[in-house]
Design an enzyme around this catalytic site. Structure first.
Site, PDB file in Angstrom:
ATOM      1  N   ARG A 171       0.792  -1.086  -0.034  1.00 58.20           N
ATOM      2  CA  ARG A 171       0.139  -0.113   0.176  1.00 58.20           C
ATOM      3  C   ARG A 171       0.742   1.319   0.011  1.00 58.20           C
ATOM      4  O   ARG A 171       1.983   1.313   0.772  1.00 58.20           O
ATOM      5  CB  ARG A 171      -1.043   0.001   1.261  1.00 58.20           C
ATOM      6  CG  ARG A 171      -1.987  -0.777   0.854  1.00 58.20           C
ATOM      7  CD  ARG A 171      -3.029  -0.512   0.098  1.00 58.20           C
ATOM      8  NE  ARG A 171      -4.003  -1.385  -0.197  1.00 58.20           N
ATOM      9  CZ  ARG A 171      -4.360  -2.329  -0.861  1.00 58.20           C
ATOM     10  NH1 ARG A 171      -3.292  -2.574  -1.846  1.00 58.20           N
ATOM     11  NH2 ARG A 171      -5.504  -2.820  -0.996  1.00 58.20           N
ATOM     12  N   GLU A 206      -3.654   7.508  -5.493  1.00 57.72           N
ATOM     13  CA  GLU A 206      -3.750   7.026  -6.939  1.00 57.72           C
ATOM     14  C   GLU A 206      -4.979   7.142  -7.768  1.00 57.72           C
ATOM     15  O   GLU A 206      -5.989   7.199  -7.211  1.00 57.72           O
ATOM     16  CB  GLU A 206      -3.579   5.461  -6.836  1.00 57.72           C
ATOM     17  CG  GLU A 206      -2.389   4.651  -6.158  1.00 57.72           C
ATOM     18  CD  GLU A 206      -2.281   3.341  -5.995  1.00 57.72           C
ATOM     19  OE1 GLU A 206      -3.280   2.402  -6.297  1.00 57.72           O
ATOM     20  OE2 GLU A 206      -1.318   2.816  -5.225  1.00 57.72           O
ATOM     21  N   HIS A 264      -0.016   0.218  -9.849  1.00 60.73           N
ATOM     22  CA  HIS A 264      -0.686  -0.621  -8.962  1.00 60.73           C
ATOM     23  C   HIS A 264      -1.261  -2.150  -9.668  1.00 60.73           C
ATOM     24  O   HIS A 264      -2.487  -2.487  -9.764  1.00 60.73           O
ATOM     25  CB  HIS A 264      -2.170  -0.048  -8.502  1.00 60.73           C
ATOM     26  CG  HIS A 264      -2.377  -0.714  -7.091  1.00 60.73           C
ATOM     27  ND1 HIS A 264      -2.796   0.084  -6.075  1.00 60.73           N
ATOM     28  CD2 HIS A 264      -2.367  -2.115  -6.608  1.00 60.73           C
ATOM     29  CE1 HIS A 264      -3.465  -0.760  -5.183  1.00 60.73           C
ATOM     30  NE2 HIS A 264      -3.103  -2.007  -5.606  1.00 60.73           N
TER      31      HIS A 264
END
Length: 337
Positions: free
Chosen positions: A240, A269, A297
């Site tokens: 994370r 993000e 990601h």
């Protein structure tokens, strides 16, 4: 059985889920990368369960919007965007899906390390940019031998353990820090346990982050941790984004204590492209050139992992509502016994 599938992002209409669970009524509320799904208030009142599918929208779904729901699921490993306390206050289990994408994330973490330390990221870029004049092995600045180097892991859960096995296959010494892991795990795996993050940072040549995001881990790798780092450290984060203080990472990279970083996740993000670290990387500034890799990601992704994720998300709901079997509950401490 009726499930509200919130922030649904797949292009199809849940044909996979409907095929395997024909007895379940699925209501899809779509989202995009920019906009969270809009809930239909009346529909939300009728469902037996809710699943949040979005990795991008970190605002938890309001438990009060689903007065008849008996379980809430986050379709993914991280559960920072599910209101564990709020669901627990209603004595409703909140669950995640921790057992998908393990191999993909572990592979991605090792791939980021190798891209920096074996030049598989740098060499192609320099050849494209400079052609034959860059046809030389000295174009990659972070090349090193992995054998006998120390691979440090923050969080030895499913993914951390999978990454440890891969690092060990490169003859790296594996050291881990995980204050929540029961004692004795290091004896059964052969990996060495340390009891402080600073000790891990001071010993590791590569640090790979595999911890969940919580109040405890937010900013865990910050100025203090980087000050304790062994010079020449490479940092990899596939967990994370907020676990790493990106400004502190930038300072450590400017100083040269951290020489390279592979980041699949960022605090915000899509990534904050104006953050000085990211801005310098995108501009190809000399001090950071070939020392940072950012991926969007994507560590969890493969077609096979997405099938697993989609089916396992429904399985968690079905097991509980149809069989009374609770799996992957992340808010047990808030539930009445």
């Amino acid at each position: 059985m009726k499930i509200y599938c919130v922030n649904w992002q797949a292009a199809d209409e849940a044909e996979l889920e409907r095929k395997h669970y024909p007895d379940i009524e699925l209501i899809l509320a779509r989202s995009t990368n920019d906009t969270a799904a809009t809930l239909d208030a009346e529909t939300a009142k009728t469902v037996d369960a809710v699943i949040n599918y979005s990795p991008a929208h970190n605002v938890p779904l309001p438990p009060t919007a689903f007065p008849n729901a008996r379980i809430a699921v986050r379709s993914g490993v991280g559960f920072d965007n599910i209101d564990t306390v709020g669901w627990g206050a209603r004595n409703i289990p909140a669950c995640n899906v921790p057992d998908y994408g393990t191999t993909e994330v572990a592979d991605h973490a090792i791939a980021l390390m190798l891209a920096l330390t074996r030049g598989s990221y740098t060499y192609p870029n320099t050849l494209v940019a400079g052609g034959a004049e860059n046809w030389h092995f000295n174009q990659a600045p972070l090349i090193r031998r992995h054998k006998n180097a120390t691979f440090g892991i923050v969080g030895l859960g499913r993914i951390g353990l999978a990454a440890a096995r891969r690092a060990a296959a490169f003859d790296m010494k594996v050291v881990f820090y995980d204050p929540h892991l029961l004692s004795g795990v290091d004896l059964s795996t052969g990996y060495e346990r340390v009891h402080s993050l600073n000790e891990l940072m001071s010993r590791a040549d590569v640090v790979s982050v595999h911890a969940p995001l919580s109040n405890e881990t937010r900013g865990l790798l910050g100025a203090e941790a980087f000050a304790a780092a062994k010079p020449g450290l490479i940092v990899v984060n596939t967990a994370r984004g907020p676990i790493i203080d990106v400004s502190a990472l930038e300072a450590a990279m400017q100083k040269g204590t951290v020489v390279g970083a592979g980041l699949d996740v960022l605090p915000n993000e899509p990534g904050d492209l104006e953050h000085p670290l990211i801005k310098a990387w995108r501009a190809g500034e000399d001090w950071i050139k070939n020392r940072l890799i950012v991926t969007p990601h994507a560590a969890f992704y493969s077609p096979a992992s997405m099938v697993d994720l989609r089916l396992k998300s429904i399985e968690v709901v079905h097991a509980y509502l149809a069989e009374g079997r609770l799996t992957n509950c992340v808010n047990r401490e808030y539930l009445k016994r």
